[in-house]
Design a protein around this motif. Structure first.
Motif, PDB file in Angstrom:
ATOM      1  N   THR A   1       0.872  -1.174   0.086  1.00  0.00           N
ATOM      2  CA  THR A   1       0.053  -0.005   0.033  1.00  0.00           C
ATOM      3  C   THR A   1       1.010   1.317   0.048  1.00  0.00           C
ATOM      4  N   TYR A   2       0.479   2.133  -0.801  1.00  0.00           N
ATOM      5  CA  TYR A   2       1.337   3.383  -1.280  1.00  0.00           C
ATOM      6  C   TYR A   2       0.259   4.529  -1.018  1.00  0.00           C
ATOM      7  N   ILE A   3       0.325   5.241   0.208  1.00  0.00           N
ATOM      8  CA  ILE A   3      -0.625   6.322   0.487  1.00  0.00           C
ATOM      9  C   ILE A   3      -0.099   7.591  -0.010  1.00  0.00           C
ATOM     10  N   GLU A   4      -0.391   8.034  -1.138  1.00  0.00           N
ATOM     11  CA  GLU A   4       0.447   9.142  -1.833  1.00  0.00           C
ATOM     12  C   GLU A   4       0.102  10.618  -1.400  1.00  0.00           C
ATOM     13  N   PHE A   5      -0.968  10.763  -0.524  1.00  0.00           N
ATOM     14  CA  PHE A   5      -1.102  11.955   0.022  1.00  0.00           C
ATOM     15  C   PHE A   5      -0.544  12.473   1.269  1.00  0.00           C
ATOM     16  N   LEU A   6       0.101  11.403   2.057  1.00  0.00           N
ATOM     17  CA  LEU A   6       0.491  11.724   3.396  1.00  0.00           C
ATOM     18  C   LEU A   6       2.044  12.268   3.109  1.00  0.00           C
TER      19      LEU A   6
ATOM     20  N   VAL B   1       2.344  -2.528 -13.941  1.00  0.00           N
ATOM     21  CA  VAL B   1       2.570  -1.268 -13.688  1.00  0.00           C
ATOM     22  C   VAL B   1       3.857  -1.391 -12.841  1.00  0.00           C
ATOM     23  N   ILE B   2       3.930  -2.065 -11.646  1.00  0.00           N
ATOM     24  CA  ILE B   2       4.874  -2.310 -10.845  1.00  0.00           C
ATOM     25  C   ILE B   2       5.301  -3.580 -10.814  1.00  0.00           C
ATOM     26  N   GLU B   3       6.338  -4.004 -10.991  1.00  0.00           N
ATOM     27  CA  GLU B   3       6.911  -5.377 -10.891  1.00  0.00           C
ATOM     28  C   GLU B   3       5.924  -6.385 -11.477  1.00  0.00           C
ATOM     29  N   LEU B   4       5.244  -6.213 -12.521  1.00  0.00           N
ATOM     30  CA  LEU B   4       4.472  -7.420 -13.293  1.00  0.00           C
ATOM     31  C   LEU B   4       3.331  -7.546 -12.503  1.00  0.00           C
ATOM     32  N   TYR B   5       2.825  -7.097 -11.090  1.00  0.00           N
ATOM     33  CA  TYR B   5       1.721  -7.645 -10.489  1.00  0.00           C
ATOM     34  C   TYR B   5       0.707  -6.552 -10.784  1.00  0.00           C
ATOM     35  N   PRO B   6      -0.693  -7.011 -10.777  1.00  0.00           N
ATOM     36  CA  PRO B   6      -1.926  -6.037 -10.909  1.00  0.00           C
ATOM     37  C   PRO B   6      -1.681  -4.666  -9.849  1.00  0.00           C
ATOM     38  N   ALA B   7      -1.916  -3.506 -10.361  1.00  0.00           N
ATOM     39  CA  ALA B   7      -2.079  -2.568  -9.476  1.00  0.00           C
ATOM     40  C   ALA B   7      -3.297  -1.859  -9.450  1.00  0.00           C
ATOM     41  N   MET B   8      -3.805  -1.444  -8.335  1.00  0.00           N
ATOM     42  CA  MET B   8      -4.925  -0.520  -8.292  1.00  0.00           C
ATOM     43  C   MET B   8      -4.745   0.687  -7.709  1.00  0.00           C
ATOM     44  N   ARG B   9      -5.397   1.806  -8.380  1.00  0.00           N
ATOM     45  CA  ARG B   9      -5.217   2.953  -7.990  1.00  0.00           C
ATOM     46  C   ARG B   9      -6.653   3.638  -7.189  1.00  0.00           C
ATOM     47  N   LEU B  10      -6.645   3.877  -5.912  1.00  0.00           N
ATOM     48  CA  LEU B  10      -8.018   4.251  -5.436  1.00  0.00           C
ATOM     49  C   LEU B  10      -7.855   5.859  -5.344  1.00  0.00           C
ATOM     50  N   VAL B  11      -9.264   6.572  -5.484  1.00  0.00           N
ATOM     51  CA  VAL B  11      -9.248   8.011  -5.661  1.00  0.00           C
ATOM     52  C   VAL B  11     -10.330   8.441  -5.036  1.00  0.00           C
ATOM     53  N   PHE B  12     -10.045   9.091  -3.749  1.00  0.00           N
ATOM     54  CA  PHE B  12     -11.080   9.276  -2.889  1.00  0.00           C
ATOM     55  C   PHE B  12     -11.190  11.030  -3.127  1.00  0.00           C
ATOM     56  N   TYR B  13     -12.387  11.555  -3.354  1.00  0.00           N
ATOM     57  CA  TYR B  13     -12.702  12.951  -3.404  1.00  0.00           C
ATOM     58  C   TYR B  13     -11.631  13.650  -4.547  1.00  0.00           C
ATOM     59  N   GLU B  14     -11.209  13.062  -5.393  1.00  0.00           N
ATOM     60  CA  GLU B  14     -10.081  13.754  -6.581  1.00  0.00           C
ATOM     61  C   GLU B  14      -8.784  14.050  -5.923  1.00  0.00           C
ATOM     62  N   GLY B  15      -8.714  13.848  -4.551  1.00  0.00           N
ATOM     63  CA  GLY B  15      -7.536  14.344  -3.874  1.00  0.00           C
ATOM     64  C   GLY B  15      -6.755  13.254  -3.084  1.00  0.00           C
ATOM     65  N   SER B  16      -7.548  12.397  -2.423  1.00  0.00           N
ATOM     66  CA  SER B  16      -6.796  11.342  -1.748  1.00  0.00           C
ATOM     67  C   SER B  16      -6.391  10.034  -2.422  1.00  0.00           C
ATOM     68  N   CYS B  17      -5.269  10.137  -2.981  1.00  0.00           N
ATOM     69  CA  CYS B  17      -4.912   8.913  -3.876  1.00  0.00           C
ATOM     70  C   CYS B  17      -4.170   7.792  -3.188  1.00  0.00           C
ATOM     71  N   ILE B  18      -4.301   6.669  -3.432  1.00  0.00           N
ATOM     72  CA  ILE B  18      -3.529   5.430  -2.856  1.00  0.00           C
ATOM     73  C   ILE B  18      -3.489   4.452  -3.748  1.00  0.00           C
ATOM     74  N   THR B  19      -2.095   3.926  -4.143  1.00  0.00           N
ATOM     75  CA  THR B  19      -1.830   2.971  -5.054  1.00  0.00           C
ATOM     76  C   THR B  19      -1.841   1.652  -4.261  1.00  0.00           C
ATOM     77  N   LEU B  20      -2.255   0.586  -4.561  1.00  0.00           N
ATOM     78  CA  LEU B  20      -2.192  -0.949  -4.158  1.00  0.00           C
ATOM     79  C   LEU B  20      -1.483  -1.665  -5.087  1.00  0.00           C
ATOM     80  N   VAL B  21      -0.623  -2.605  -4.642  1.00  0.00           N
ATOM     81  CA  VAL B  21       0.220  -3.438  -5.578  1.00  0.00           C
ATOM     82  C   VAL B  21      -0.275  -4.837  -5.167  1.00  0.00           C
TER      83      VAL B  21
END
Length: 196
Positions: A121-126, A173-193
């Motif tokens: 889990t990569y929390i982009e907004f912290l 996207v990253i290391e050949l695994y499926p990745a998912m990006r979650l975007v809450f309220y167009e500003g709180s972004c989180i990437t999951l691998v």
């Protein structure tokens, strides 16, 4: 005001599981909705349901509003300097909450019962506001957000209420695994691998 609770995604969950994480859900909503990068829907959300939950629970109030510090930030979309508060976030709790969502979305999106592998889990907004926001400590966060924004820029957005929440799925996207990006309220972004 636009309706943002239409066509909500649901996945099966046992009653005990739902009850055990209800306080985590309130914590997650409080943290996500209080992010300064959010759109107007997120800002409105921050002064409704989370406030009621915070007033009702001293434990949640302590967890979500622990150790606040005054902070001035520049909002480029509104061209304003805003006075706000920087909060100490329980990142392990936040990650646990997000991983529950990620596993549910994986089940929904790929029509699989359960994802049993590990999730990164990569929390982009912290960020760390106690030092230079554009300094070395926060550089990895800015780099991560730029990388994820670029990697997912042409990927389909899933969700009936994209101004409140959408997610994107990409393979390799990253290391050949499926990745998912979650975007809450167009500003709180989180990437999951999702790692097998």
């Amino acid at each position: 005001m636009a309706v943002v609770r239409k066509s909500l995604l649901t996945v099966p969950s046992c009653h005990v599981h739902n009850l055990s994480k209800s306080t985590d859900d309130e914590y997650l909503l409080a943290i996500l909705s209080m992010n300064c990068d959010n759109n107007e829907i997120g800002r409105r959300q921050a002064i409704t349901k989370p406030v009621r939950a915070l007033l009702r629970s001293d434990g949640l109030k302590y967890a979500a509003l622990h150790n606040p510090a005054r902070q001035n930030i520049y909002d480029p979309s509104r061209r304003l300097i805003l006075e706000t508060a920087a909060l100490t976030v329980d990142t392990q709790r936040l990650i646990r909450c997000i991983e529950h969502i990620g596993r549910g979305l994986y089940w929904h999106h790929f029509n699989e019962r359960r994802f049993t592998g590990s999730i990164r889990t990569y929390i982009e907004f912290l960020v760390n506001p106690g030092i230079d926001l554009f300094g070395e400590f926060n550089h990895p966060q800015r780099w991560l957000r730029a990388l994820a924004s670029q990697a997912f820029s042409s990927i389909q957005k899933n969700g009936a209420n994209p101004s409140a929440f959408y997610y994107q799925v990409c393979h390799n996207v990253i290391e050949l695994y499926p990745a998912m990006r979650l975007v809450f309220y167009e500003g709180s972004c989180i990437t999951l691998v999702f790692a097998e």
